[in-house]
Design a protein around this motif. Structure first.
Motif, PDB file in Angstrom:
ATOM      1  N   GLU A 131       0.831  -1.202   0.000  1.00 38.91           N
ATOM      2  CA  GLU A 131       0.000   0.000   0.000  1.00 38.91           C
ATOM      3  C   GLU A 131       0.864   1.250   0.000  1.00 38.91           C
ATOM      4  OE1 GLU A 131      -2.009  -2.928   2.971  1.00 38.91           O
ATOM      5  OE2 GLU A 131      -0.001  -2.180   2.534  1.00 38.91           O
ATOM      6  N   SER A 132       0.287   2.327  -0.525  1.00 38.38           N
ATOM      7  CA  SER A 132       0.935   3.635  -0.478  1.00 38.38           C
ATOM      8  C   SER A 132      -0.145   4.708  -0.524  1.00 38.38           C
ATOM      9  CB  SER A 132       1.904   3.814  -1.652  1.00 38.38           C
ATOM     10  OG  SER A 132       1.209   3.717  -2.887  1.00 38.38           O
ATOM     11  N   GLY A 133       0.245   5.933  -0.174  1.00 40.08           N
ATOM     12  CA  GLY A 133      -0.675   7.054  -0.305  1.00 40.08           C
ATOM     13  C   GLY A 133      -1.264   7.576   0.986  1.00 40.08           C
ATOM     14  N   GLY A 134      -0.949   6.950   2.103  1.00 35.65           N
ATOM     15  CA  GLY A 134      -1.466   7.449   3.363  1.00 35.65           C
ATOM     16  C   GLY A 134      -0.823   8.769   3.754  1.00 35.65           C
ATOM     17  N   GLY A 135      -1.336   9.366   4.820  1.00 37.83           N
ATOM     18  CA  GLY A 135      -0.768  10.627   5.284  1.00 37.83           C
ATOM     19  C   GLY A 135      -1.696  11.348   6.223  1.00 37.83           C
ATOM     20  N   LEU A 136      -1.375  12.623   6.441  1.00 42.95           N
ATOM     21  CA  LEU A 136      -2.153  13.478   7.329  1.00 42.95           C
ATOM     22  C   LEU A 136      -2.968  14.447   6.483  1.00 42.95           C
ATOM     23  CD1 LEU A 136      -2.805  14.692  10.147  1.00 42.95           C
ATOM     24  CD2 LEU A 136      -0.723  16.096   9.871  1.00 42.95           C
TER      25      LEU A 136
END
Length: 128
Positions: free
Chosen positions: A6-11
């Motif tokens: 997975e990728s693309g997470g954040g605040l």
């Protein structure tokens, strides 16, 4: 055997958007129903969205219906979760998962035990 990343997470602030991606390698992802789950601190891992093997059908948890959208590109072995109108209660680690339980045309599994392969997770934090 399938490996998921997975990728693309954040605040992000409440009301904002994030786009999560899941890249699959190994056996082609079109052989599997794909799902997104999330787990908040102290809570059980819960179903968020799922998509049929062909991509023709999608299913959502009531809590995200109308705000999140799942899609897949079998040629690129990717699955995307577009998250709009994010709320603080969406804060969690989000996981991509693959299931070989059926085709997903009528429904997809919503129990995490029905999914065989999992990614490592990506953190999503929504501030108020």
């Amino acid at each position: 055997q399938v490996q998921l990343v997975e990728s693309g997470g954040g605040l992000v602030q409440a009301g904002g958007s994030l786009r999560l991606s899941c890249a699959a390698s190994g056996r082609t992802s079109s052989s599997y129903i794909m799902g997104w789950f999330r787990q908040a601190p102290g809570k059980e891992r819960e179903f968020v969205a799922g998509i049929a093997r062909s991509g023709s059908r999608t299913f959502y948890a009531d809590s995200v219906k109308g705000r999140f959208s799942i899609s897949r590109d079998n040629a690129k072995n990717t699955v995307v979760l577009q998250m709009n109108s994010l709320k603080p209660e969406d804060t969690a680690v989000y996981y991509c998962a693959a299931s070989n339980k059926g085709t997903g045309y009528y429904t997809v599994p919503k129990d995490k035990s029905e999914y065989t392969y999992w990614g490592q997770g990506t953190q999503v934090t929504v501030s108020s």
